[in-house]
Design a protein around this motif. Structure first.
Motif, PDB file in Angstrom:
ATOM      1  N   SER A   1       0.833  -1.215   0.000  1.00  0.00           N
ATOM      2  CA  SER A   1       0.000   0.000   0.000  1.00  0.00           C
ATOM      3  C   SER A   1       0.862   1.257   0.000  1.00  0.00           C
ATOM      4  CB  SER A   1      -0.918   0.032   1.228  1.00  0.00           C
ATOM      5  OG  SER A   1      -1.865  -0.991   1.158  1.00  0.00           O
ATOM      6  N   TRP A   2       1.911   1.244   0.835  1.00  0.00           N
ATOM      7  CA  TRP A   2       2.760   2.434   0.958  1.00  0.00           C
ATOM      8  C   TRP A   2       3.539   2.701  -0.331  1.00  0.00           C
ATOM      9  CZ3 TRP A   2       2.468   6.301   4.113  1.00  0.00           C
ATOM     10  CH2 TRP A   2       3.495   7.242   4.157  1.00  0.00           C
ATOM     11  N   VAL A   3       4.087   1.632  -0.926  1.00  0.00           N
ATOM     12  CA  VAL A   3       4.854   1.781  -2.171  1.00  0.00           C
ATOM     13  C   VAL A   3       3.962   2.316  -3.285  1.00  0.00           C
ATOM     14  CG1 VAL A   3       6.050   0.506  -4.015  1.00  0.00           C
ATOM     15  CG2 VAL A   3       6.622   0.042  -1.629  1.00  0.00           C
ATOM     16  N   VAL A   4       2.757   1.736  -3.408  1.00  0.00           N
ATOM     17  CA  VAL A   4       1.839   2.145  -4.482  1.00  0.00           C
ATOM     18  C   VAL A   4       1.415   3.608  -4.297  1.00  0.00           C
ATOM     19  CG1 VAL A   4      -0.489   1.778  -5.437  1.00  0.00           C
ATOM     20  CG2 VAL A   4       1.011  -0.172  -5.024  1.00  0.00           C
ATOM     21  N   TYR A   5       1.075   3.996  -3.063  1.00  0.00           N
ATOM     22  CA  TYR A   5       0.621   5.381  -2.842  1.00  0.00           C
ATOM     23  C   TYR A   5       1.779   6.375  -2.985  1.00  0.00           C
ATOM     24  CZ  TYR A   5      -2.256   9.217  -1.092  1.00  0.00           C
ATOM     25  OH  TYR A   5      -2.958  10.392  -0.990  1.00  0.00           O
ATOM     26  N   SER A   6       2.974   5.973  -2.549  1.00  0.00           N
ATOM     27  CA  SER A   6       4.143   6.850  -2.676  1.00  0.00           C
ATOM     28  C   SER A   6       4.518   7.072  -4.149  1.00  0.00           C
ATOM     29  CB  SER A   6       5.351   6.259  -1.935  1.00  0.00           C
ATOM     30  OG  SER A   6       5.076   6.176  -0.559  1.00  0.00           O
ATOM     31  N   GLU A   7       4.353   6.010  -4.961  1.00  0.00           N
ATOM     32  CA  GLU A   7       4.713   6.099  -6.382  1.00  0.00           C
ATOM     33  C   GLU A   7       3.671   6.883  -7.187  1.00  0.00           C
ATOM     34  OE1 GLU A   7       7.416   4.620  -8.309  1.00  0.00           O
ATOM     35  OE2 GLU A   7       8.364   4.492  -6.341  1.00  0.00           O
ATOM     36  N   THR A   8       2.394   6.707  -6.823  1.00  0.00           N
ATOM     37  CA  THR A   8       1.318   7.240  -7.685  1.00  0.00           C
ATOM     38  C   THR A   8       0.556   8.425  -7.086  1.00  0.00           C
ATOM     39  OG1 THR A   8      -0.362   5.750  -6.755  1.00  0.00           O
ATOM     40  CG2 THR A   8       0.939   4.922  -8.624  1.00  0.00           C
ATOM     41  N   HIS A   9       0.524   8.525  -5.736  1.00  0.00           N
ATOM     42  CA  HIS A   9      -0.293   9.531  -5.024  1.00  0.00           C
ATOM     43  C   HIS A   9      -1.759   9.466  -5.477  1.00  0.00           C
ATOM     44  CE1 HIS A   9       3.191  11.292  -3.104  1.00  0.00           C
ATOM     45  NE2 HIS A   9       3.795  11.230  -4.274  1.00  0.00           N
ATOM     46  N   SER A  10      -2.205   8.251  -5.806  1.00  0.00           N
ATOM     47  CA  SER A  10      -3.565   8.071  -6.325  1.00  0.00           C
ATOM     48  C   SER A  10      -4.380   7.169  -5.412  1.00  0.00           C
ATOM     49  CB  SER A  10      -3.505   7.459  -7.729  1.00  0.00           C
ATOM     50  OG  SER A  10      -4.769   6.993  -8.124  1.00  0.00           O
ATOM     51  N   LYS A  11      -5.527   7.693  -4.935  1.00  0.00           N
ATOM     52  CA  LYS A  11      -6.436   6.873  -4.113  1.00  0.00           C
ATOM     53  C   LYS A  11      -7.035   5.755  -4.964  1.00  0.00           C
ATOM     54  CE  LYS A  11      -7.435  11.223  -1.915  1.00  0.00           C
ATOM     55  NZ  LYS A  11      -8.339  12.359  -1.954  1.00  0.00           N
ATOM     56  N   PHE A  12      -7.260   6.054  -6.256  1.00  0.00           N
ATOM     57  CA  PHE A  12      -7.821   5.042  -7.154  1.00  0.00           C
ATOM     58  C   PHE A  12      -6.860   3.856  -7.283  1.00  0.00           C
ATOM     59  CE2 PHE A  12      -8.133   3.144 -11.407  1.00  0.00           C
ATOM     60  CZ  PHE A  12      -9.440   2.675 -11.357  1.00  0.00           C
ATOM     61  N   MET A  13      -5.550   4.134  -7.356  1.00  0.00           N
ATOM     62  CA  MET A  13      -4.563   3.053  -7.483  1.00  0.00           C
ATOM     63  C   MET A  13      -4.511   2.185  -6.227  1.00  0.00           C
ATOM     64  SD  MET A  13      -3.388   3.034 -10.510  1.00  0.00           S
ATOM     65  CE  MET A  13      -1.924   2.017 -10.478  1.00  0.00           C
ATOM     66  N   LEU A  14      -4.789   2.797  -5.061  1.00  0.00           N
ATOM     67  CA  LEU A  14      -4.886   2.000  -3.827  1.00  0.00           C
ATOM     68  C   LEU A  14      -6.042   1.010  -3.942  1.00  0.00           C
ATOM     69  CD1 LEU A  14      -4.331   4.623  -0.965  1.00  0.00           C
ATOM     70  CD2 LEU A  14      -2.842   2.696  -1.528  1.00  0.00           C
ATOM     71  N   GLY A  15      -7.176   1.517  -4.448  1.00  0.00           N
ATOM     72  CA  GLY A  15      -8.349   0.654  -4.653  1.00  0.00           C
ATOM     73  C   GLY A  15      -8.056  -0.423  -5.679  1.00  0.00           C
ATOM     74  N   LEU A  16      -7.332  -0.074  -6.742  1.00  0.00           N
ATOM     75  CA  LEU A  16      -6.997  -1.028  -7.797  1.00  0.00           C
ATOM     76  C   LEU A  16      -6.062  -2.124  -7.271  1.00  0.00           C
ATOM     77  CD1 LEU A  16      -7.379  -1.639 -10.828  1.00  0.00           C
ATOM     78  CD2 LEU A  16      -5.282  -0.360 -11.266  1.00  0.00           C
ATOM     79  N   THR A  17      -5.146  -1.740  -6.367  1.00  0.00           N
ATOM     80  CA  THR A  17      -4.223  -2.728  -5.778  1.00  0.00           C
ATOM     81  C   THR A  17      -5.004  -3.740  -4.937  1.00  0.00           C
ATOM     82  OG1 THR A  17      -2.518  -1.022  -5.689  1.00  0.00           O
ATOM     83  CG2 THR A  17      -2.123  -3.006  -4.402  1.00  0.00           C
ATOM     84  N   LEU A  18      -5.953  -3.252  -4.151  1.00  0.00           N
ATOM     85  CA  LEU A  18      -6.808  -4.154  -3.364  1.00  0.00           C
ATOM     86  C   LEU A  18      -7.598  -5.059  -4.302  1.00  0.00           C
ATOM     87  CD1 LEU A  18      -8.020  -4.831  -0.463  1.00  0.00           C
ATOM     88  CD2 LEU A  18      -9.903  -3.362  -1.136  1.00  0.00           C
ATOM     89  N   PHE A  19      -8.118  -4.471  -5.384  1.00  0.00           N
ATOM     90  CA  PHE A  19      -8.881  -5.226  -6.380  1.00  0.00           C
ATOM     91  C   PHE A  19      -8.030  -6.364  -6.947  1.00  0.00           C
ATOM     92  CE2 PHE A  19     -10.313  -6.074 -10.700  1.00  0.00           C
ATOM     93  CZ  PHE A  19     -11.688  -6.194 -10.543  1.00  0.00           C
ATOM     94  N   ALA A  20      -6.784  -6.037  -7.324  1.00  0.00           N
ATOM     95  CA  ALA A  20      -5.890  -7.027  -7.932  1.00  0.00           C
ATOM     96  C   ALA A  20      -5.534  -8.152  -6.963  1.00  0.00           C
ATOM     97  CB  ALA A  20      -4.614  -6.343  -8.420  1.00  0.00           C
ATOM     98  N   SER A  21      -5.392  -7.816  -5.679  1.00  0.00           N
ATOM     99  CA  SER A  21      -4.988  -8.833  -4.697  1.00  0.00           C
ATOM    100  C   SER A  21      -6.143  -9.726  -4.273  1.00  0.00           C
ATOM    101  CB  SER A  21      -4.368  -8.170  -3.462  1.00  0.00           C
ATOM    102  OG  SER A  21      -5.336  -7.418  -2.776  1.00  0.00           O
ATOM    103  N   MET A  22      -7.387  -9.247  -4.424  1.00  0.00           N
ATOM    104  CA  MET A  22      -8.526 -10.002  -3.906  1.00  0.00           C
ATOM    105  C   MET A  22      -9.479 -10.536  -4.979  1.00  0.00           C
ATOM    106  SD  MET A  22      -9.432  -7.853  -0.481  1.00  0.00           S
ATOM    107  CE  MET A  22      -9.782  -9.084   0.740  1.00  0.00           C
ATOM    108  N   PHE A  23      -9.594  -9.839  -6.114  1.00  0.00           N
ATOM    109  CA  PHE A  23     -10.585 -10.269  -7.112  1.00  0.00           C
ATOM    110  C   PHE A  23     -10.295 -11.668  -7.668  1.00  0.00           C
ATOM    111  CE2 PHE A  23     -12.847 -10.263 -11.209  1.00  0.00           C
ATOM    112  CZ  PHE A  23     -14.128 -10.028 -10.729  1.00  0.00           C
ATOM    113  N   PRO A  24      -9.013 -12.043  -7.895  1.00  0.00           N
ATOM    114  CA  PRO A  24      -8.762 -13.419  -8.343  1.00  0.00           C
ATOM    115  C   PRO A  24      -9.282 -14.462  -7.347  1.00  0.00           C
ATOM    116  CG  PRO A  24      -6.827 -12.083  -8.701  1.00  0.00           C
ATOM    117  CD  PRO A  24      -7.774 -11.245  -7.889  1.00  0.00           C
ATOM    118  N   SER A  25      -9.265 -14.123  -6.043  1.00  0.00           N
ATOM    119  CA  SER A  25      -9.816 -15.034  -5.032  1.00  0.00           C
ATOM    120  C   SER A  25     -11.310 -15.234  -5.260  1.00  0.00           C
ATOM    121  CB  SER A  25      -9.589 -14.480  -3.622  1.00  0.00           C
ATOM    122  OG  SER A  25      -8.221 -14.372  -3.348  1.00  0.00           O
TER     123      SER A  25
END
Length: 411
Positions: free
Chosen positions: A36-60
């Motif tokens: 979460s920290w790496v993604v937000y530090s790199e992008t400063h995007s709340k949407f990308m935080l949501g997308l990261t959660l999506f990517a980690s959980m949607f395949p489940s």
């Protein structure tokens, strides 16, 4: 605290599982925090935080049906060993990617998606195997509550360590420590002595068994109701956690340590909630406790949402964590203690789908909504939705009780 709080530890296999999993889960939470920290530090995007959660959980969500069928068809113990080795491999890949510094956010998201696929097979196997690890089945609710206390104690410790490691040593250390932590859980599984696996005759194909599981849930309203409530909470409320980096960085003007502390106090509240559930005497009305704690969860979120004074915000975050705990633990306990053993893997895969599947969709929804109306208003709306669900639960319970009394009077 009553001795009943730790009854499940009388089972040797469960003790081994608990100790190994405890170490591994600290590593898992360190990795989640670092991602979460790496993604937000790199992008400063709340949407990308949501997308990261999506990517980690949607395949489940997509593959959990197959995971449930695999858990009912094959040796759950061997399946769990395979998923643990696969998770370790994913953590090693992530460590190497960050260590050599030649990475993009999309590569991190792709590896998060790989972990999501592994978890689709891991969760039904692991949750179903807990039943076999406990010698006295009356201790199963206690074992499940202790599982939750373990998850949340690791959530309390992991992000805090991750916050310090991120500042002092860098992201690759967080990912590397997670990879090493899998040695503990793999070692504990290899030391277990489980009953010999007896292969069951299979009369249906994979899709036939999936359909059978779905029909079973439809014909068991008590389980169906729990799954629907969990799906709603997972879709609309639990993704509030994706917005915590925004509070840490933008609202409280903090660092990685601030993020780790907020995540840790949510874990502290959830750990207290799990110990409370583990201490309940057998026979308590779990549905009523679930409804009460849903209201506590909602109230905590509403109070946390607009609090700008950091110490008070931590108190409200802890209250939210306490209430949140019941959503996951009581739902799991109600399912595990009422489901037909032959259906356990498949029903747990529906539980995993409701929990893991709805959260990533909610993560995208909440990430987008917070861009429009702001993070504090989004979290307040989530708290209000939780309160509505809590009151709806109480209403359902009153109706159910009235039906039961009417049926008894007619008899």
């Amino acid at each position: 605290m009553e001795i009943s709080t730790f009854n499940a530890f009388k089972s040797r296999n469960y003790r081994l599982y608990f100790s190994g999993q405890s170490i591994s889960l600290i590593g898992t939470w360190m990795q989640k925090t670092a991602v979460s920290w790496v993604v937000y530090s790199e992008t400063h995007s709340k949407f990308m935080l949501g997308l990261t959660l999506f990517a980690s959980m949607f395949p489940s969500f997509v593959f959990s049906f197959l995971g449930g069928v695999a858990s009912d068809r094959y040796n759950r113990y061997k399946l769990l060993l395979i998923t643990q080795f696969a998770s370790m491999g994913q953590a090693i890949l992530l460590t190497l990617l960050i260590f050599f510094r030649h990475y993009s956010v999309w590569e991190i998201i792709a590896l998060s998606a790989l972990l999501g696929i592994i978890n689709a097979f891991d969760v039904p196997a692991r949750q179903s195997l807990v039943y076999e690890m406990v010698d006295d089945k009356a201790d199963l609710p206690n074992a499940l509550a202790l599982n939750s206390s373990m998850v949340n104690l690791s959530r309390l410790i992991g992000p805090g360590i991750a916050g310090l490691a991120l500042e002092k040593f860098g992201e690759d250390i967080c990912f590397g420590l997670n990879a090493v932590s899998f040695i503990a859980v793999i070692g504990s599984l290899l030391m277990m002595k489980l009953p010999k696996y007896l292969e069951k005759p299979r009369t249906k194909n994979v899709f036939g068994e999936l359909k059978e599981g779905f029909q079973y849930i439809k014909q068991t309203p008590s389980i169906a109701f729990v799954l629907i409530m969990l799906a709603l909470i997972s879709l609309l409320v639990l993704p509030f956690s994706t917005l915590i980096p925004v509070y840490a960085k933008d609202i409280f003007k903090g660092t990685a340590s601030t993020f780790g502390v907020i995540d840790s106090v949510i874990g502290l509240g959830a750990f207290c909630g799990a110990i409370f559930l583990a201490s309940l005497k057998p026979g308590r009305n779990l549905r009523k406790i679930l409804a009460t704690n849903t209201l506590i969860f909602g109230a905590g979120l509403v109070l946390f949402s607009h609090t700008t004074y950091y110490p008070i915000a931590l108190v409200f975050a802890t209250i939210s964590g306490f209430g949140m705990m019941s959503q996951i633990t009581i739902s799991n306990t109600l399912i595990q203690t009422t489901v037909d053993p032959a259906m356990r893997g498949r029903v747990i895969s529906f539980y995993a789908m409701a929990f893991f599947g709805m959260q990533p969709l909610g993560g995208l929804l909440i990430g987008t909504l917070s861009q429009w109306i702001g993070t504090p208003d989004t979290v307040m709306a989530q708290g209000i939705i939780t309160l509505i669900i809590g009151f709806a639960l109480f209403r359902f319970l009153r109706k159910d009780e009235a039906k039961r009394l009417k049926a008894e009077q007619e008899v």
